[in-house]
Design an enzyme around this catalytic site. Structure first.
Site, short mmCIF file in Angstrom:
data_model
loop_
_atom_site.label_atom_id
_atom_site.label_comp_id
_atom_site.label_asym_id
_atom_site.label_seq_id
_atom_site.Cartn_x
_atom_site.Cartn_y
_atom_site.Cartn_z
N ASP A 219 37.76 40.24 33.43
CA ASP A 219 37.91 41.03 34.65
C ASP A 219 36.95 40.54 35.74
O ASP A 219 35.79 40.23 35.46
CB ASP A 219 37.61 42.50 34.30
CG ASP A 219 37.82 43.43 35.47
OD1 ASP A 219 38.98 43.61 35.85
OD2 ASP A 219 36.83 43.97 35.99
N GLU A 261 40.74 36.71 35.73
CA GLU A 261 41.19 37.54 36.85
C GLU A 261 40.37 37.14 38.07
O GLU A 261 39.27 37.64 38.30
CB GLU A 261 41.01 39.04 36.58
CG GLU A 261 41.80 39.87 37.59
CD GLU A 261 41.03 41.01 38.25
OE1 GLU A 261 41.63 41.69 39.09
OE2 GLU A 261 39.83 41.21 37.97
C1 NOJ Z 1 39.97 44.66 38.26
C2 NOJ Z 1 40.85 45.66 37.60
O1 NOJ Z 1 42.16 45.14 37.49
C3 NOJ Z 1 40.83 46.94 38.43
O2 NOJ Z 1 41.72 47.89 37.90
C4 NOJ Z 1 39.43 47.45 38.49
O3 NOJ Z 1 39.38 48.59 39.36
C5 NOJ Z 1 38.47 46.39 39.01
N1 NOJ Z 1 38.63 45.14 38.30
C6 NOJ Z 1 37.03 46.83 38.88
O4 NOJ Z 1 36.70 46.98 37.53
#
Ligand code: NOJ
Ligand code: CA
Length: 520
Positions: A219, A261
């Protein structure tokens, strides 16, 4: 069923023989939240036991891997991306035993499992942060997060959650300092200049590898390190951390995958593949909104243009493709003019907008037009990369833009026309979120049971597309060459892998189109 397992191994081309190592290239990923899928104990919250009961459905759908959104103990202020304990299961979703049983059953059905490794930040309720804020400013415990005596440091770093946050710094009265956070103020960023933080996260990774998971979505990966005078994204120091994670992963368990991501432009995302020694996969964020753009404008240019700008990636790497997910349909990777166009086309109602994006599901975005939804899915499943299907989109679920944050696209899965759409027997008032109940998308009209009985349903159409995708390795591994007919509402491309050549032709317009294809 895995395609490779259905073929006699002696018939396989050499590259496919060691293909299992590259399983992620041939995968079809289904993204889901345990909380939203199926509630086994009727407390209104989906759980691992419920999900395990539904594995037959997922196997029958034809997907080959599941990506689970965060399921760890959490205050739930960012739907679980605010983690309070990396090593445990959120009791609302079940126990570690339930999780292990889920993994065993998923494997038995040939389904791989990808989980979340939220490395950039924790919840402010994590023990690491509680310890840091009460410790001496010079102590090693304080040093697990990023602190400053002023909120002016690192000026020039953009704010991501523009609707809720005014600064990337928040004052902590207990610590007597500001702490750094790229997301919500209750999500302090970990300090990746501290080697102890890196080794703690490596331990977390190994802990979950021990349970048998097949990979991790990393993430918010561009924001790990901070350096004065930069925009604090994609720094070389951040890439060094990712290389360490990858080396540790490979040394501990072979054939496991990291999915980046990184909501960035192709040339920056490319860096997350490294030389094949960072993440094996990364989302193609810029492609996604341009698919919506092409459909709206009935013009292939946005797609051909961004794919032309997409660099080649190392042989062991793969793009991850998606149309929708649990977040807003992000419009960060388009120009201001394109963003205004997409907002006015797809989110005329201001409630449908959030941050720099649109909080709607695929079917409502397509105005529930079956042909458009199928067209979108056919592009997703035939473009170069590994497709990810967001739970519920296979039946055309709707959304609820009146729920806060991005919760409108996270409502309970719709299984049947019964109470709560068959998701739970709890009192409707007790559900973690209301089901979709409107006449068009409500569970009485949109549900798995009804669509399973009809060969002409969206669910059946999605299954057919998935099975076509699985009939050849060309979609996951092959090259893509555009044929450019004069008529720009026709998108034609050839996917080729070894001896297999597949011609794909998509009519992006709403009316019949005549065209000539030069197949020379
Ligand atoms: C990316 C995630 O997909 C999202 O849902 C989240 O709010 C942010 N990272 C922060 O953790
Ligand atoms: Ca439950």
């Amino acid at each position: 069923m895995n395609l490779l397992s259905s073929i006699d191994a002696t018939e396989l081309p050499v590259t496919a023989l060691d293909g299992d190592e590259f399983w992620y290239k041939d995968a079809i990923i289904y993204q889901l939240h345990v909380k939203a899928f199926a509630d086994s104990n009727n407390d209104g919250i989906g759980d691992f036991a419920g999900l395990t009961e539904k594995l037959g459905y997922l196997q029958d759908l034809g997907v080959t891997a599941l990506w689970l959104l965060p399921f760890y103990p959490s205050p739930g202020r960012d739907d679980g991306y605010d983690i309070a304990d990396y090593g445990a299961i959120n009791p609302d979703f079940g126990t570690m035993k339930d999780f292990r049983r889920f993994i065993v059953e998923a494997k038995r059905r040939g389904l791989r499992v990808i989980t979340e490794l939220v490395v950039n930040h924790t919840s402010d309720q994590h023990d690491w942060f509680k310890r840091a804020r009460r410790s001496d400013p010079k102590s090693s415990a304080r040093n697990w997060y990023v602190w400053s005596d002023t909120d002016q440091k690192y000026a020039g770093t953009r704010i991501i959650f523009t609707d809720t946050e005014k600064s990337n710094w928040t004052w902590d009265p207990e610590a007597g300092q500001f702490y750094w956070h790229r997301f919500f103020s209750h999500q302090p960023d970990l300090n990746f200049d501290n080697p102890r933080v890196v080794s703690a996260l490596v331990q977390v990774m190994k802990r979950w590898l021990d349970t048998g998971v097949d990979g991790f979505r990393l993430d918010a990966i561009p924001y790990l390190c901070e350096r004065a005078g930069t925009n604090n994204e994609n720094l070389p120091e951040t890439h060094a951390v990712i290389r360490t994670l990858r080396a540790e992963l490979d040394a501990y368990a072979k054939g496991k995958v990291l999915l980046a991501e990184a909501n960035q432009w192709p040339e920056d995302v490319q860096e997350y593949f490294g030389r094949g020694d960072e993440c094996q996969m990364a989302y193609h964020f810029p492609l996604m909104p341009r698919i919506y753009m092409a459909i709206a404008q009935e013009d292939r240019f946005p797609i051909t243009d961004i794919l032309r700008q997409t660099p080649d990636i190392p042989g062991n790497c793969q793009w991850a493709l998606f149309l929708r997910n649990h977040d807003e349909l992000t419009l960060e990777m388009v120009t201001d003019v394109e963003r205004d166009y997409l907002w006015s086309t797809y989110a005329n109602d201001p409630r449908a907008r959030i941050n720099v994006g649109i909080r709607r599901r695929l079917a409502p975005l397509m105005d529930n037009d079956r042909r458009k939804i199928e067209l979108m899915n056919s592009l997703l499943l035939s473009f170069p990369g590994t497709p990810i299907i967001y739970y519920g989109d296979e039946i055309g679920m709707g959304d609820n833009i009146y729920l806060g944050d991005r919760n409108g696209v996270r409502t309970p899965m719709q299984w049947t026309p019964d109470r709560n759409g068959g998701f739970s027997r709890a009192d409707p008032a007790r559900l973690y979120a209301p089901t979709i109940m409107d006449p068009v998308y409500g569970y009485e009209s949109v549900n798995v049971e009804a669509q399973s009985r009809s060969l002409s349903s969206l669910l059946s159409a999605t299954k057919r597309l998935i099975s076509v995708r699985k009939s050849t390795l060309a979609f996951g591994r092959g090259t893509m060459t555009f044929i450019r007919p004069v008529n720009r509402s026709v998108l034609a491309y050839v996917r080729q892998y070894q001896d297999e050549v597949i011609l794909c032709v998509a009519n992006l317009s709403r009316s019949a189109q005549a065209t000539e294809l030069d197949l020379s």
